[in-house]
Design a protein around this motif. Structure first.
Motif, short mmCIF file in Angstrom:
data_model
loop_
_atom_site.label_atom_id
_atom_site.label_comp_id
_atom_site.label_asym_id
_atom_site.label_seq_id
_atom_site.Cartn_x
_atom_site.Cartn_y
_atom_site.Cartn_z
N PRO A 36 4.26 -28.79 25.50
CA PRO A 36 5.48 -28.53 24.72
C PRO A 36 6.60 -27.89 25.55
CG PRO A 36 3.56 -27.97 23.43
CD PRO A 36 3.06 -28.31 24.80
N GLU A 37 6.23 -27.19 26.62
CA GLU A 37 7.24 -26.56 27.48
C GLU A 37 8.05 -27.59 28.27
OE1 GLU A 37 4.83 -23.84 25.84
OE2 GLU A 37 4.02 -25.36 27.21
N ASP A 38 7.60 -28.83 28.28
CA ASP A 38 8.35 -29.91 28.95
C ASP A 38 9.41 -30.52 28.05
OD1 ASP A 38 5.21 -30.82 30.38
OD2 ASP A 38 6.86 -29.84 31.43
N THR A 39 9.45 -30.08 26.80
CA THR A 39 10.45 -30.60 25.87
C THR A 39 11.85 -30.26 26.35
OG1 THR A 39 8.97 -30.51 23.97
CG2 THR A 39 11.33 -30.42 23.51
N ALA A 40 12.69 -31.27 26.47
CA ALA A 40 14.04 -31.08 26.99
C ALA A 40 14.78 -32.41 26.97
CB ALA A 40 14.00 -30.55 28.43
N VAL A 41 16.08 -32.33 27.22
CA VAL A 41 16.83 -33.54 27.55
C VAL A 41 16.74 -33.70 29.06
CG1 VAL A 41 19.07 -34.69 27.53
CG2 VAL A 41 18.40 -33.21 25.60
N TYR A 42 16.33 -34.88 29.48
CA TYR A 42 16.16 -35.16 30.91
C TYR A 42 17.34 -36.00 31.41
CZ TYR A 42 11.48 -33.22 30.97
OH TYR A 42 10.41 -32.34 30.92
N TYR A 43 17.88 -35.56 32.54
CA TYR A 43 19.04 -36.22 33.13
C TYR A 43 18.72 -36.71 34.53
CZ TYR A 43 21.72 -33.70 29.53
OH TYR A 43 22.22 -33.21 28.35
#
Length: 124
Positions: free
Chosen positions: A88-95
């Motif tokens: 869950p700590e990888d949840t993010a918007v990835y650019y």
């Protein structure tokens, strides 16, 4: 003008995998240092991984070492981010981003070209 378009984000359960792709305009991936960044909710954007355009040196943030793998296909002008053992700590918007410099681990401001981002959500 460098153009970057990310794809591959989505919703995945903890422990799962996703592969992000970044399609770049012609010759970008071979001539630029490419980076994958992420921005979790309420936090600053951070470098996850990058490949130097100079010698192919690959850098990973400590939080993803051993789980994420960045690669590039210059024939397809595409870079990838294979993400395994997601939490869950990888949840993010990835650019996806491109820099004309040769160093990967530089401030975000050194990357001058950005994609629109793709959302990655990891459920527990």
């Amino acid at each position: 003008q460098v153009q970057l378009v990310e794809s591959g984000g989505g919703l995945v359960q903890a422990g799962g995998s996703l592969r992000l792709s970044c399609a770049a305009s012609e010759r970008t991936t071979s001539n630029y240092t490419m980076g994958w960044f992420r921005q979790p909710p309420g936090k600053e954007r951070e470098l996850v991984a990058g490949i130097s355009g100079n010698d192919g040196y690959t850098h990973y943030d400590d939080s993803v070492k051993g789980r994420f793998t960045m690669s590039r296909d210059n024939d397809k002008n595409t870079v990838y981010l294979q993400m395994n053992s997601l939490t869950p700590e990888d949840t993010a918007v990835y650019y996806c981003a491109a820099s004309s410099g040769i160093n990967v681990a530089v401030p975000t401001s050194n990357y001058h070209y950005w994609g629109q981002g793709t959302q990655v959500t990891v459920s527990s």
